[in-house]
Design a protein around this motif. Sequence first.
Motif, short mmCIF file in Angstrom:
data_model
loop_
_atom_site.label_atom_id
_atom_site.label_comp_id
_atom_site.label_asym_id
_atom_site.label_seq_id
_atom_site.Cartn_x
_atom_site.Cartn_y
_atom_site.Cartn_z
N ILE A 191 -5.49 62.44 98.36
CA ILE A 191 -4.46 62.27 99.64
C ILE A 191 -4.32 61.05 99.97
O ILE A 191 -3.02 60.62 100.19
CB ILE A 191 -5.55 63.15 100.70
N ILE A 192 -5.24 60.14 99.98
CA ILE A 192 -5.11 58.88 100.54
C ILE A 192 -5.99 58.15 99.29
O ILE A 192 -7.19 58.39 99.07
CB ILE A 192 -5.82 58.54 101.75
N PRO A 193 -5.27 57.51 98.36
CA PRO A 193 -5.95 56.69 97.30
C PRO A 193 -7.33 55.78 97.79
O PRO A 193 -7.12 55.20 98.92
CB PRO A 193 -5.00 55.76 96.65
N CYS B 36 -8.94 61.52 108.64
CA CYS B 36 -7.94 60.76 109.18
C CYS B 36 -6.79 61.13 109.68
O CYS B 36 -6.00 60.79 110.74
CB CYS B 36 -7.74 59.41 108.28
N ILE B 37 -6.26 61.91 108.79
CA ILE B 37 -4.76 62.58 108.98
C ILE B 37 -4.79 63.35 110.39
O ILE B 37 -4.06 63.23 111.09
CB ILE B 37 -4.13 63.22 107.92
N ALA B 38 -5.94 64.34 110.30
CA ALA B 38 -6.07 65.01 111.78
C ALA B 38 -6.06 64.41 112.93
O ALA B 38 -5.95 64.69 114.10
CB ALA B 38 -7.38 65.85 111.86
N TYR C 257 3.19 60.90 115.07
CA TYR C 257 3.42 60.61 113.80
C TYR C 257 3.72 61.34 112.64
O TYR C 257 3.93 61.00 111.29
CB TYR C 257 2.07 59.65 113.64
N HIS C 258 3.57 62.73 112.87
CA HIS C 258 3.85 63.64 111.86
C HIS C 258 5.17 63.48 111.19
O HIS C 258 5.00 63.94 110.11
CB HIS C 258 3.30 65.07 112.34
N ASP D 36 3.59 69.09 103.47
CA ASP D 36 2.69 70.40 103.16
C ASP D 36 1.24 70.06 103.82
O ASP D 36 0.70 71.12 104.42
CB ASP D 36 2.53 70.69 101.58
N LEU D 37 0.98 68.83 103.68
CA LEU D 37 -0.59 68.46 104.02
C LEU D 37 -0.63 68.54 105.61
O LEU D 37 -1.69 69.26 106.14
CB LEU D 37 -0.94 67.19 103.42
N VAL D 38 0.47 67.97 106.14
CA VAL D 38 0.44 68.22 107.64
C VAL D 38 0.59 69.64 108.29
O VAL D 38 -0.11 69.91 109.24
CB VAL D 38 1.79 67.09 108.06
N HIS D 39 1.03 70.43 107.58
CA HIS D 39 1.51 71.78 108.16
C HIS D 39 0.24 72.75 107.27
O HIS D 39 0.21 74.12 107.41
CB HIS D 39 2.91 72.30 107.43
N SER D 40 -0.66 71.94 106.69
CA SER D 40 -1.62 73.04 105.91
C SER D 40 -2.59 73.55 106.89
O SER D 40 -2.93 73.11 107.94
CB SER D 40 -2.41 72.27 104.81
N GLU D 41 -3.43 74.54 106.58
CA GLU D 41 -4.44 75.30 107.07
C GLU D 41 -5.49 74.33 107.34
O GLU D 41 -6.29 74.18 108.36
CB GLU D 41 -4.97 76.54 106.41
N ALA D 42 -5.88 73.59 106.13
CA ALA D 42 -6.86 72.54 106.11
C ALA D 42 -6.90 71.47 107.38
O ALA D 42 -7.76 71.13 107.95
CB ALA D 42 -7.07 71.94 104.84
N SER D 43 -5.76 70.97 107.48
CA SER D 43 -5.30 69.88 108.49
C SER D 43 -5.63 70.48 109.86
O SER D 43 -5.99 70.02 110.59
CB SER D 43 -3.83 69.55 108.22
N SER D 44 -4.95 71.78 110.19
CA SER D 44 -5.12 72.47 111.31
C SER D 44 -6.66 72.73 111.63
O SER D 44 -7.00 72.50 112.73
CB SER D 44 -4.60 73.82 111.20
N CYS D 45 -7.41 73.02 110.73
CA CYS D 45 -8.93 73.25 110.78
C CYS D 45 -9.69 72.10 111.39
O CYS D 45 -10.38 71.96 112.28
CB CYS D 45 -9.66 73.92 109.70
N TYR D 46 -9.35 70.82 110.75
CA TYR D 46 -9.82 69.68 111.18
C TYR D 46 -9.51 69.17 112.31
O TYR D 46 -10.01 68.77 113.38
CB TYR D 46 -9.24 68.49 110.10
N LYS D 47 -8.03 69.44 112.69
CA LYS D 47 -7.50 69.00 114.51
C LYS D 47 -8.38 70.02 115.21
O LYS D 47 -8.78 69.61 116.54
CB LYS D 47 -6.08 69.53 114.24
N ALA D 48 -8.50 71.35 114.96
CA ALA D 48 -9.42 72.34 115.83
C ALA D 48 -10.70 71.71 116.16
O ALA D 48 -11.16 71.79 117.25
CB ALA D 48 -9.23 73.50 115.26
N ARG D 49 -11.51 71.38 114.88
CA ARG D 49 -12.87 70.79 115.00
C ARG D 49 -12.80 69.40 116.03
O ARG D 49 -13.49 69.30 116.73
CB ARG D 49 -13.29 70.41 113.66
#
Length: 59
Positions: free
Chosen positions: A9-11, A21-23, A29-30, A42-55
């Motif tokens: 995701i980030i080299p 970091c993205i969360a 900035y999205h 796709d990453l910004v809208h992904s379930e994984a990103s949403s989970c990190y934001k929620a946490r």
Amino acid sequence: MQETKEQSIIPGLPDDLALRCIAKLSHGYHGTLECVSKDRRDLVHSEASSCYKARNRCK
């Protein structure tokens, strides 16, 4: 023959840390991040990103 190379995701960062970091990015900035590439959009809208934001909100 076309080669597909899986990129991080980030080299230089593990994907787990990159998602954290993205969360933490402000919603403002999205749009900029989404313009980088389809993968980033796709990453910004992904379930994984949403989970990190929620946490992050719970802490």
